[in-house]
Design an enzyme around this catalytic site. Structure first.
Site, PDB file in Angstrom:
ATOM      1  N   ASP A  37      94.479-108.036 -80.036  1.00 29.29           N
ATOM      2  CA  ASP A  37      94.486-108.576 -78.667  1.00 29.29           C
ATOM      3  C   ASP A  37      94.439-110.096 -78.748  1.00 29.29           C
ATOM      4  O   ASP A  37      94.200-110.659 -79.828  1.00 29.29           O
ATOM      5  CB  ASP A  37      93.275-108.043 -77.860  1.00 29.29           C
ATOM      6  CG  ASP A  37      93.558-107.958 -76.355  1.00 29.29           C
ATOM      7  OD1 ASP A  37      93.717-109.026 -75.743  1.00 29.29           O
ATOM      8  OD2 ASP A  37      93.640-106.854 -75.824  1.00 29.29           O
ATOM      9  N   ASP A  58      99.061-112.207 -81.003  1.00 26.98           N
ATOM     10  CA  ASP A  58      99.942-112.348 -79.840  1.00 26.98           C
ATOM     11  C   ASP A  58     101.174-111.495 -80.147  1.00 26.98           C
ATOM     12  O   ASP A  58     101.933-111.819 -81.067  1.00 26.98           O
ATOM     13  CB  ASP A  58     100.322-113.820 -79.653  1.00 26.98           C
ATOM     14  CG  ASP A  58     101.347-114.003 -78.525  1.00 26.98           C
ATOM     15  OD1 ASP A  58     101.803-112.998 -77.939  1.00 26.98           O
ATOM     16  OD2 ASP A  58     101.701-115.169 -78.245  1.00 26.98           O
ATOM     17  N   TYR A 153     108.434-107.507 -64.257  1.00 26.84           N
ATOM     18  CA  TYR A 153     107.618-106.394 -64.774  1.00 26.84           C
ATOM     19  C   TYR A 153     108.443-105.107 -64.813  1.00 26.84           C
ATOM     20  O   TYR A 153     108.466-104.389 -65.814  1.00 26.84           O
ATOM     21  CB  TYR A 153     106.384-106.227 -63.896  1.00 26.84           C
ATOM     22  CG  TYR A 153     105.371-105.222 -64.418  1.00 26.84           C
ATOM     23  CD1 TYR A 153     104.508-105.549 -65.452  1.00 26.84           C
ATOM     24  CD2 TYR A 153     105.280-103.949 -63.863  1.00 26.84           C
ATOM     25  CE1 TYR A 153     103.572-104.627 -65.929  1.00 26.84           C
ATOM     26  CE2 TYR A 153     104.348-103.023 -64.328  1.00 26.84           C
ATOM     27  CZ  TYR A 153     103.501-103.368 -65.361  1.00 26.84           C
ATOM     28  OH  TYR A 153     102.586-102.455 -65.826  1.00 26.84           O
ATOM     29  N   ILE A 188      96.193 -96.961 -62.516  1.00 26.73           N
ATOM     30  CA  ILE A 188      95.096 -96.763 -63.461  1.00 26.73           C
ATOM     31  C   ILE A 188      93.979 -97.755 -63.160  1.00 26.73           C
ATOM     32  O   ILE A 188      94.239 -98.932 -62.872  1.00 26.73           O
ATOM     33  CB  ILE A 188      95.576 -96.940 -64.932  1.00 26.73           C
ATOM     34  CG1 ILE A 188      96.948 -96.274 -65.145  1.00 26.73           C
ATOM     35  CG2 ILE A 188      94.530 -96.396 -65.897  1.00 26.73           C
ATOM     36  CD1 ILE A 188      97.013 -94.789 -64.859  1.00 26.73           C
ATOM     37  N   THR A 190      91.927-100.120 -64.188  1.00 26.21           N
ATOM     38  CA  THR A 190      91.696-101.051 -65.307  1.00 26.21           C
ATOM     39  C   THR A 190      91.548-102.478 -64.779  1.00 26.21           C
ATOM     40  O   THR A 190      91.881-102.764 -63.629  1.00 26.21           O
ATOM     41  CB  THR A 190      92.884-101.044 -66.298  1.00 26.21           C
ATOM     42  OG1 THR A 190      94.010-101.666 -65.651  1.00 26.21           O
ATOM     43  CG2 THR A 190      93.248 -99.645 -66.756  1.00 26.21           C
TER      44      THR A 190
END
Ligand SMILES: NC(=O)c1ccc[n+]([C@@H]2O[C@H](COP(=O)([O-])OP(=O)(O)OC[C@H]3O[C@@H](n4cnc5c(N)ncnc54)[C@H](O)[C@@H]3O)[C@@H](O)[C@H]2O)c1
Length: 258
Positions: A37, A58, A153, A188, A190
């Site tokens: 991460d 990355d 996206y 979701i 998150t």
């Protein structure tokens, strides 16, 4: 014995949300997990909690992928599973999408997945005992339908869906036991969504509206997505290749989904 005992896994974006839940589920099933991460402190917490290894990465950097895969093979002797989960969301319609935003989203969500597949296969085809492995790419329901306020996206997640099929066919023909599938989460619960709720004038109302989009009447938990990922990563899915698994509470089964 767990469903992933003896397997070595990389999970990108493993510090948060679906990625962290996947690290927990895979460690529980006996896998040796390396999570990566850009959020180092959170990643170290998940690693400590699960007995996994954290590495800063990355996903948009090819040099980073080469270093990561080489290090995992050096440490563990093999690579069985890659979960390409890291992703970012930027809300912008096509009219509001400038090149910087487009490139930022595509770099992480699509180029990162491409690089992950490419370098994981390099290791999986040379696994001791013969070529084998499972790649799970985390796309979205927006791999199927367009989100007006997410042009980049949507494009990135549609790209992931079909890139997965190209990788799946190539790997099946070239290496037999190397598989690649995509998972398509709906709504979701998150930090990615919480950040979007918090940015709105009435976070509770947006949250309730979002939950209502899924016919199950609630948001899906990251742990529920993780179980779908574990299935595709495991030998239980030995003949599942190039498929797309929706984890959306029935969202896309409904008319007028978005
Ligand atoms: N939350 C949802 O409703 C939802 C729905 C559909 C798809 N998804 C997808 O699921 C995946 C996980 O999302 P989440 O909801 O758990 O989000 P999240 O924000 O909780 O987790 C994403 C993680 O990816 C990491 N990341 C971002 N850029 C990175 C980079 N360049 N390199 C490495 N790591 C990076 C972040 O630091 C974060 O820890 C994403 O690909 C997302 O697009 C989420």
């Amino acid at each position: 014995m767990g469903r992933l005992t003896g397997k070595v896994a990389i999970v990108t974006g493993g510090a948060s949300g679906i990625g962290a839940a996947t690290v927990r589920a895979m460690a529980h099933e006996g896998a040796r997990v390396v999570l990566t991460d850009v959020q180092d402190a959170l990643g170290e917490v998940v690693a400590r909690e699960t007995g996994s290894t954290f590495r800063h990465q990355d996903v948009a950097s090819e040099a980073g992928w080469i270093e990561l895969v080489d290090a995992v093979v050096k440490q563990h002797g093999r690579l069985d599973i890659l979960v390409n989960n890291a992703g970012i969301f930027r809300g912008a319609s096509i009219e509001d999408t400038d090149l910087d935003l487009w490139r930022a989203v595509l770099d992480v969500n699509l180029t990162g997945v491409m690089l992950g597949c490419k370098h994981a296969i390099r290791a999986m085809k040379d696994n001791p005992g013969g070529a084998c492995g499972s790649i799970v790419n985390v796309s979205s329901i927006t791999g199927f339908v367009g989100l007006a306020n997410g042009a980049a996206y949507t494009a990135s997640k549609g790209g992931v869906r079909l890139l997965t099929k190209s990788v799946a066919v190539h790997c099946a023909r070239a290496y037999g036991k190397v598989r690649c599938n995509s998972v398509h989460p709906g709504a979701i619960d998150t930090p990615m969504n919480q950040a979007a709720f918090d940015a709105s004038p009435d976070p509770a109302a947006i949250r309730a509206m979002f939950a209502g989009l899924q016919p199950i009447g609630r948001m899906t938990l990251p742990e529920e997505v993780a179980q779908a990922i574990v299935f595709l990563a495991s030998d239980d899915a030995s003949s599942v290749n190039g498929t797309e698994l929706l984890v959306d509470g029935g969202w896309l089964a409904a008319p007028n989904p978005l």
